[in-house]
Scaffold this motif. Structure first.
Motif, PDB file in Angstrom:
ATOM      1  N   ARG A 116       0.812  -1.217   0.000  1.00  0.00           N
ATOM      2  CA  ARG A 116       0.000   0.000   0.000  1.00  0.00           C
ATOM      3  C   ARG A 116       0.846   1.270   0.000  1.00  0.00           C
ATOM      4  NH1 ARG A 116      -4.516  -1.625   4.613  1.00  0.00           N
ATOM      5  NH2 ARG A 116      -5.941  -2.791   3.238  1.00  0.00           N
ATOM      6  N   ASN A 117       1.935   1.263   0.735  1.00  0.00           N
ATOM      7  CA  ASN A 117       2.691   2.493   0.957  1.00  0.00           C
ATOM      8  C   ASN A 117       3.892   2.663   0.033  1.00  0.00           C
ATOM      9  OD1 ASN A 117       1.556   3.837   3.660  1.00  0.00           O
ATOM     10  ND2 ASN A 117       1.470   1.612   3.886  1.00  0.00           N
ATOM     11  N   TYR A 118       4.432   1.576  -0.458  1.00  0.00           N
ATOM     12  CA  TYR A 118       5.570   1.654  -1.381  1.00  0.00           C
ATOM     13  C   TYR A 118       5.316   0.691  -2.541  1.00  0.00           C
ATOM     14  CZ  TYR A 118       7.460   3.572   2.954  1.00  0.00           C
ATOM     15  OH  TYR A 118       7.637   4.296   4.105  1.00  0.00           O
ATOM     16  N   PRO A 119       4.256   0.941  -3.313  1.00  0.00           N
ATOM     17  CA  PRO A 119       3.838  -0.024  -4.346  1.00  0.00           C
ATOM     18  C   PRO A 119       4.900  -0.274  -5.414  1.00  0.00           C
ATOM     19  CG  PRO A 119       2.671   2.069  -4.583  1.00  0.00           C
ATOM     20  CD  PRO A 119       3.378   2.120  -3.278  1.00  0.00           C
ATOM     21  N   ASP A 120       5.664   0.756  -5.784  1.00  0.00           N
ATOM     22  CA  ASP A 120       6.684   0.554  -6.816  1.00  0.00           C
ATOM     23  C   ASP A 120       7.747  -0.436  -6.349  1.00  0.00           C
ATOM     24  OD1 ASP A 120       5.362   2.297  -8.462  1.00  0.00           O
ATOM     25  OD2 ASP A 120       6.637   4.024  -7.991  1.00  0.00           O
ATOM     26  N   SER A 121       8.275  -0.210  -5.141  1.00  0.00           N
ATOM     27  CA  SER A 121       9.281  -1.130  -4.606  1.00  0.00           C
ATOM     28  C   SER A 121       8.691  -2.520  -4.396  1.00  0.00           C
ATOM     29  CB  SER A 121       9.836  -0.598  -3.279  1.00  0.00           C
ATOM     30  OG  SER A 121      10.716   0.480  -3.490  1.00  0.00           O
ATOM     31  N   PHE A 122       7.465  -2.568  -3.906  1.00  0.00           N
ATOM     32  CA  PHE A 122       6.807  -3.855  -3.672  1.00  0.00           C
ATOM     33  C   PHE A 122       6.749  -4.676  -4.959  1.00  0.00           C
ATOM     34  CE2 PHE A 122       2.997  -6.494  -3.771  1.00  0.00           C
ATOM     35  CZ  PHE A 122       3.075  -7.198  -2.580  1.00  0.00           C
ATOM     36  N   HIS A 123       6.297  -4.067  -6.039  1.00  0.00           N
ATOM     37  CA  HIS A 123       6.131  -4.818  -7.284  1.00  0.00           C
ATOM     38  C   HIS A 123       7.469  -5.151  -7.940  1.00  0.00           C
ATOM     39  CE1 HIS A 123       1.866  -3.482  -7.000  1.00  0.00           C
ATOM     40  NE2 HIS A 123       1.663  -4.654  -7.592  1.00  0.00           N
ATOM     41  N   ARG A 124       8.458  -4.304  -7.757  1.00  0.00           N
ATOM     42  CA  ARG A 124       9.776  -4.623  -8.304  1.00  0.00           C
ATOM     43  C   ARG A 124      10.375  -5.841  -7.614  1.00  0.00           C
ATOM     44  NH1 ARG A 124      12.726   1.128  -8.217  1.00  0.00           N
ATOM     45  NH2 ARG A 124      14.576  -0.159  -8.636  1.00  0.00           N
ATOM     46  N   LEU A 125      10.156  -5.957  -6.307  1.00  0.00           N
ATOM     47  CA  LEU A 125      10.653  -7.137  -5.597  1.00  0.00           C
ATOM     48  C   LEU A 125       9.797  -8.363  -5.912  1.00  0.00           C
ATOM     49  CD1 LEU A 125      11.580  -5.731  -2.055  1.00  0.00           C
ATOM     50  CD2 LEU A 125      12.997  -5.945  -4.089  1.00  0.00           C
ATOM     51  N   LEU A 126       8.491  -8.166  -5.983  1.00  0.00           N
ATOM     52  CA  LEU A 126       7.590  -9.283  -6.288  1.00  0.00           C
ATOM     53  C   LEU A 126       7.921  -9.901  -7.640  1.00  0.00           C
ATOM     54  CD1 LEU A 126       4.999 -11.003  -5.849  1.00  0.00           C
ATOM     55  CD2 LEU A 126       3.707  -9.083  -6.844  1.00  0.00           C
ATOM     56  N   HIS A 127       8.150  -9.046  -8.628  1.00  0.00           N
ATOM     57  CA  HIS A 127       8.391  -9.527  -9.993  1.00  0.00           C
ATOM     58  C   HIS A 127       9.880  -9.664 -10.311  1.00  0.00           C
ATOM     59  CE1 HIS A 127       4.134  -9.192 -10.854  1.00  0.00           C
ATOM     60  NE2 HIS A 127       4.129  -7.927 -10.459  1.00  0.00           N
ATOM     61  N   LYS A 128      10.742  -9.440  -9.306  1.00  0.00           N
ATOM     62  CA  LYS A 128      12.197  -9.583  -9.483  1.00  0.00           C
ATOM     63  C   LYS A 128      12.676  -8.756 -10.675  1.00  0.00           C
ATOM     64  CE  LYS A 128      11.935 -12.918  -6.381  1.00  0.00           C
ATOM     65  NZ  LYS A 128      12.402 -12.835  -5.011  1.00  0.00           N
ATOM     66  N   SER A 129      12.321  -7.488 -10.661  1.00  0.00           N
ATOM     67  CA  SER A 129      12.597  -6.625 -11.810  1.00  0.00           C
ATOM     68  C   SER A 129      14.019  -6.069 -11.822  1.00  0.00           C
ATOM     69  CB  SER A 129      11.606  -5.454 -11.828  1.00  0.00           C
ATOM     70  OG  SER A 129      10.276  -5.924 -11.891  1.00  0.00           O
ATOM     71  N   ASP A 130      14.675  -6.029 -10.664  1.00  0.00           N
ATOM     72  CA  ASP A 130      15.986  -5.384 -10.578  1.00  0.00           C
ATOM     73  C   ASP A 130      17.117  -6.386 -10.770  1.00  0.00           C
ATOM     74  OD1 ASP A 130      14.704  -3.018 -10.037  1.00  0.00           O
ATOM     75  OD2 ASP A 130      14.932  -3.182  -7.861  1.00  0.00           O
ATOM     76  N   GLY A 131      18.140  -5.959 -11.509  1.00  0.00           N
ATOM     77  CA  GLY A 131      19.381  -6.712 -11.585  1.00  0.00           C
ATOM     78  C   GLY A 131      19.280  -8.045 -12.298  1.00  0.00           C
ATOM     79  N   LYS A 132      20.410  -8.745 -12.257  1.00  0.00           N
ATOM     80  CA  LYS A 132      20.496 -10.076 -12.851  1.00  0.00           C
ATOM     81  C   LYS A 132      20.082 -11.097 -11.808  1.00  0.00           C
ATOM     82  CE  LYS A 132      23.705 -13.244 -15.136  1.00  0.00           C
ATOM     83  NZ  LYS A 132      25.118 -13.477 -15.568  1.00  0.00           N
ATOM     84  N   ARG A 133      19.000 -11.792 -12.072  1.00  0.00           N
ATOM     85  CA  ARG A 133      18.437 -12.700 -11.092  1.00  0.00           C
ATOM     86  C   ARG A 133      19.019 -14.105 -11.229  1.00  0.00           C
ATOM     87  NH1 ARG A 133      16.196  -8.836  -7.988  1.00  0.00           N
ATOM     88  NH2 ARG A 133      15.818 -10.664  -6.656  1.00  0.00           N
ATOM     89  N   ALA A 134      18.936 -14.836 -10.117  1.00  0.00           N
ATOM     90  CA  ALA A 134      19.403 -16.220 -10.105  1.00  0.00           C
ATOM     91  C   ALA A 134      18.374 -17.126 -10.767  1.00  0.00           C
ATOM     92  CB  ALA A 134      19.646 -16.672  -8.663  1.00  0.00           C
ATOM     93  N   GLU A 135      18.826 -18.272 -11.221  1.00  0.00           N
ATOM     94  CA  GLU A 135      17.894 -19.241 -11.791  1.00  0.00           C
ATOM     95  C   GLU A 135      16.950 -19.780 -10.720  1.00  0.00           C
ATOM     96  OE1 GLU A 135      19.842 -22.332 -13.907  1.00  0.00           O
ATOM     97  OE2 GLU A 135      20.887 -20.974 -15.287  1.00  0.00           O
ATOM     98  N   TRP A 136      17.452 -19.840  -9.479  1.00  0.00           N
ATOM     99  CA  TRP A 136      16.635 -20.345  -8.366  1.00  0.00           C
ATOM    100  C   TRP A 136      16.512 -19.216  -7.348  1.00  0.00           C
ATOM    101  CZ3 TRP A 136      17.849 -25.235  -4.910  1.00  0.00           C
ATOM    102  CH2 TRP A 136      16.655 -25.623  -4.270  1.00  0.00           C
ATOM    103  N   GLU A 137      15.484 -18.397  -7.499  1.00  0.00           N
ATOM    104  CA  GLU A 137      15.300 -17.203  -6.685  1.00  0.00           C
ATOM    105  C   GLU A 137      14.654 -17.530  -5.337  1.00  0.00           C
ATOM    106  OE1 GLU A 137      15.582 -13.689  -6.752  1.00  0.00           O
ATOM    107  OE2 GLU A 137      17.171 -14.100  -8.210  1.00  0.00           O
TER     108      GLU A 137
END
Length: 298
Positions: A174-195
Motif C-alpha cells: 500500500r505504501n511503497y507499491p513501486d518497490s513492492f512490485h519490483r521485488l515481487l516480480h524480481k525486476s531489478d538486476g540479474k536474477r538467479a535461476e533459483w530465486e
C-alpha cells in the motif's frame, strides 16, 4: 650549700647520677682466634644477607600476588558488568512509547488463523494489491505459489511470522507499491535461476526483525532494540516501515552477492547486521532517516 652545676658533657643523658666507668682488660688475640672470629663474622653476615634476600623475595611475591588478585577482581567486575549490560539495557520510555510497544507486542503474539474471516480477508487483500488486474483465486490454489508461497494453501506458511507478517506485506504494497512490485516480480538486476520466494521471504524478514529488536522477551537486551523503541514516539508504524526497508536491503544484498536459493539464510543474516548498524549510528529519529530508506524511493 654547693651550687656548682654538674658538667653537662660528663652528665649522663638519662638519669641524674654519675656512673662508674668499668675497667677494661686488654686480651691479646691469637692468629687462630682471629681467623675463627673472622669466619664467624662472615658466616653471620652471610646468614643475615640470605635472610634478607629470602624475606625480600617473599615480600615481592606477596606484592605480585596481591596485584594479580586486584587485577583479577578489577577485570572480573568489568566483565560481569559488561555481561549484565548485554542481558538487560535500562530504557526510559514515555507513556506513548510504552503503549505503542505494548500494541506491537500484541500484534506479534497473533498467529495466522485460517478460520478467521479477518485473516482470510487480509490474505485476499494482499492478492489484490499484488495482482490488481487478475482474478482472486480460491484460498487454496497453486496460483498462490506465483507470489512466493511454498504451498497451495498460504495459511500453512505463516508459522514463524504470524499474522503480523501478512500485515507487513500489505503495508509494503500500500505504501511503497513501486518497490513492492519490483521485488515481487524480481525486476531489478540479474536474477538467479533459483530465486528466493517473495512471500516466504517477507515472512522470514518479519520474524528476523522481531528477534533483532528483542520484542518478545519483555526486556531490551540489544542496542538495536533500544534505539528502535525510541522511534515509536513519533511513528506508530515504525516496525512496518522497518520491514519495508529490510526487504529492500535483503534484495540489494542478494543481487550484490549473486546469491541463489540456498544462500537465503546467509543473506538474511547480513541484512540483519546492516540494519543493526544503521539503527545505532546516531542521529536516527525515524525510520526515514536510515541510509537504506532511500532505496524505497529509488
Amino acid at each position: 650549700m654547693d651550687t656548682t652545676l654538674s658538667d653537662p658533657i660528663t652528665e649522663p643523658l638519662l638519669g641524674n647520677t654519675r656512673q662508674e666507668e668499668k675497667s677494661k682488660i686488654y686480651e691479646p688475640i691469637t692468629r687462630s682466634g682471629f681467623l675463627d672470629g673472622t669466619r664467624q663474622e662472615c658466616l653471620r653476615w652471610a646468614h643475615l644477607l640470605a635472610t634478607f634476600v629470602a624475606q625480600s623475595a617473599r615480600n615481592i611475591a606477596n606484592v605480585l600476588s596481591e596485584f594479580g588478585s586486584w587485577l583479577a577482581r578489577l577485570f572480573g567486575c568489568s566483565a560481569s558488568k559488561s555481561s549484565l549490560n548485554g542481558q538487560t539495557v535500562p530504557v526510559n520510555l514515555s507513556p506513548l512509547q510504552e503503549e505503542r510497544l505494548r500494541l506491537l507486542r500484541q500484534r506479534i503474539d497473533v498467529p495466522y488463523d485460517c478460520s478467521s474471516v479477518k485473516h482470510q480477508d487480509a490474505l485476499k487483500e494482499l492478492w489484490r494489491l499484488a495482482y490488481p488486474n487478475r482474478q482472486l483465486p480460491p484460498l487454496k490454489s497453486d496460483l498462490w505459489k506465483e507470489m512466493g508461497w511454498q504451498n497451495s494453501d498460504p495459511s500453512t506458511d505463516f508459522r514463524a511470522g504470524g499474522f503480523m507478517s501478512l500485515e507487513n506485506l500489505i503495508y509494503f504494497a500500500r505504501n511503497y507499491p513501486d518497490s513492492f512490485h519490483r521485488l515481487l516480480h524480481k525486476s531489478d538486476g540479474k536474477r538467479a535461476e533459483w530465486e528466493y520466494p517473495f512471500a516466504i521471504g517477507g515472512v522470514n524478514i518479519s520474524y528476523m526483525l522481531v528477534q533483532m529488536l528483542d520484542l518478545q522477551s519483555g526486556k531490551m537486551r540489544t542496542k538495536a532494540g533500544v534505539h528502535f523503541v525510541q522511534l515509536l514516539e513519533d511513528d506508530d508504524v515504525a516496525f512496518d516501515n522497518l520491514f519495508c526497508v529490510a526487504f529492500r536491503v535483503l534484495d540489494s544484498q542478494w543481487l550484490a552477492r549473486q546469491a541463489s536459493y540456498m544462500d537465503f539464510n546467509e543473506v538474511l543474516k547480513s541484512t540483519r547486521v546492516q540494519l543493526e548498524q544503521e539503527l545505532t549510528i546516531g542521529g536516527i529519529s525515524r525510520i526515514q532517516d536510515m541510509p537504506s530508506f532511500r532505496m524505497l524511493k529509488s
